[in-house]
Design an enzyme around this catalytic site. Structure first.
Site, PDB file in Angstrom:
ATOM      1  N   GLY A 124      -0.636   6.087  -2.068  1.00 39.84           N
ATOM      2  CA  GLY A 124      -0.891   5.933  -0.583  1.00 39.84           C
ATOM      3  C   GLY A 124       0.149   6.908   0.148  1.00 39.84           C
TER       4      GLY A 124
ATOM      5  N   GLN B 145       5.099   9.198   7.612  1.00 42.10           N
ATOM      6  CA  GLN B 145       6.244   9.509   6.696  1.00 42.10           C
ATOM      7  C   GLN B 145       6.371  11.120   6.444  1.00 42.10           C
ATOM      8  OE1 GLN B 145       3.713   6.857   3.575  1.00 42.10           O
ATOM      9  NE2 GLN B 145       5.841   6.597   2.803  1.00 42.10           N
TER      10      GLN B 145
ATOM     11  N   CYS C  48       7.974   2.263  -2.150  1.00 43.43           N
ATOM     12  CA  CYS C  48       7.457   2.956  -1.038  1.00 43.43           C
ATOM     13  C   CYS C  48       8.240   4.493  -1.101  1.00 43.43           C
ATOM     14  CB  CYS C  48       8.013   2.434   0.247  1.00 43.43           C
ATOM     15  SG  CYS C  48       7.409   3.613   1.670  1.00 43.43           S
ATOM     16  N   LEU C  49       7.380   5.745  -0.903  1.00 47.34           N
ATOM     17  CA  LEU C  49       7.940   6.751  -1.063  1.00 47.34           C
ATOM     18  C   LEU C  49       9.249   7.067  -0.146  1.00 47.34           C
ATOM     19  CD1 LEU C  49       4.901   8.968  -1.700  1.00 47.34           C
ATOM     20  CD2 LEU C  49       6.675   8.002  -3.258  1.00 47.34           C
TER      21      LEU C  49
ATOM     22  N   HIS D  33       0.081  -1.906   3.538  1.00 44.48           N
ATOM     23  CA  HIS D  33       1.158  -1.350   3.364  1.00 44.48           C
ATOM     24  C   HIS D  33       1.191   0.024   4.451  1.00 44.48           C
ATOM     25  CE1 HIS D  33       4.872   0.423   1.007  1.00 44.48           C
ATOM     26  NE2 HIS D  33       4.399   1.622   1.331  1.00 44.48           N
ATOM     27  N   GLU D  34       0.007   0.740   4.246  1.00 45.03           N
ATOM     28  CA  GLU D  34       0.076   1.749   5.022  1.00 45.03           C
ATOM     29  C   GLU D  34      -0.278   1.595   6.581  1.00 45.03           C
ATOM     30  OE1 GLU D  34       0.814   4.272   3.401  1.00 45.03           O
ATOM     31  OE2 GLU D  34       0.436   3.975   1.308  1.00 45.03           O
TER      32      GLU D  34
ATOM     33  N   HIS E   9       3.070   1.244   8.004  1.00 38.60           N
ATOM     34  CA  HIS E   9       3.817   2.425   8.496  1.00 38.60           C
ATOM     35  C   HIS E   9       3.305   2.952   9.807  1.00 38.60           C
ATOM     36  CE1 HIS E   9       6.048   3.793   5.007  1.00 38.60           C
ATOM     37  NE2 HIS E   9       5.151   3.411   4.105  1.00 38.60           N
TER      38      HIS E   9
END
Ligand code: GNR
Ligand code: NI
Length: 172
Positions: free
Chosen positions: A45, A50, A95-96, A138-139, A142
């Site tokens: 995702g 990000q 997480c990226l 999670h998204e 963000h």
């Protein structure tokens, strides 16, 4: 086009993203670039902040996953969590934007009801559990400037922040 991914502690990851009002060419390009970027970095995702764009846009592909959940690339515009279960589950989160092989257990609601708009402007209500529920949380976090490391104990968070510093200085 692959866009660079911001990593913690970049303050831009802490800003709240704004709702999308019209799905124009710019949003469509953003979505395409977010898919390119997510696949390039092998994420499941990615949220627009990000890549430094503070709009409420998320892309996801849970193809690799457990459960029989979405088997295709999905874009979520203005995702909104309507209801969460009181039951929680512990999952490992990564997480990226928290690079350097950092994975920690985070507790999240097991089930979620959420609403989003697709690329055609159509609204959908979805009930999710398992991997999809975890990724939605999670998204959407963000989009509100929240990272999974915020849920850790102070000791763990300090450990992660030291590992991030090491990771960043090793790249210099
Ligand atoms: O690629 C990702 N993997 C992942 C693994 C466990 C929990 C959450 C995620 S999301 C992450 C990509 C990402 O950072 N999205 O914001
Ligand atoms: Ni993330």
């Amino acid at each position: 086009m692959i866009r660079p991914v911001l990593s913690a502690p970049d303050p831009r990851l802490r800003l709240k993203s704004l709702p999308v009002t019209t799905i124009d060419a710019e949003i469509k390009t953003l979505i395409r670039d977010m898919f390119d970027t997510m696949y390039a970095f092998q994420g499941c995702g990615l949220a627009a902040p990000q890549v430094g764009i503070h709009k409420r846009v998320v892309v996801m592909d849970l193809d690799s996953g457990e459960d029989n959940l979405p088997k295709s690339p999905k874009a979520f515009i203005n995702p909104e969590i309507l209801k969460v279960s009181t039951e929680v589950v512990r999952f490992q989160d990564g997480c990226l934007s928290v690079p350097g092989d950092i994975y920690e257990y985070v507790e999240r609601p097991q089930e979620v009801m959420f609403r989003y708009m697709d690329e055609h402007g159509k609204s959908h209500d979805v009930h999710a559990q398992g991997l999809l529920a975890k990724c939605i949380h999670h998204e959407t976090d963000h989009l509100n400037g929240v990272l999974f490391i915020d849920y850790l104990s102070r000791i763990k968070r300090e450990k992660v922040s030291n590992r991030l510093k090491k990771y960043h200085s090793s790249l210099r």
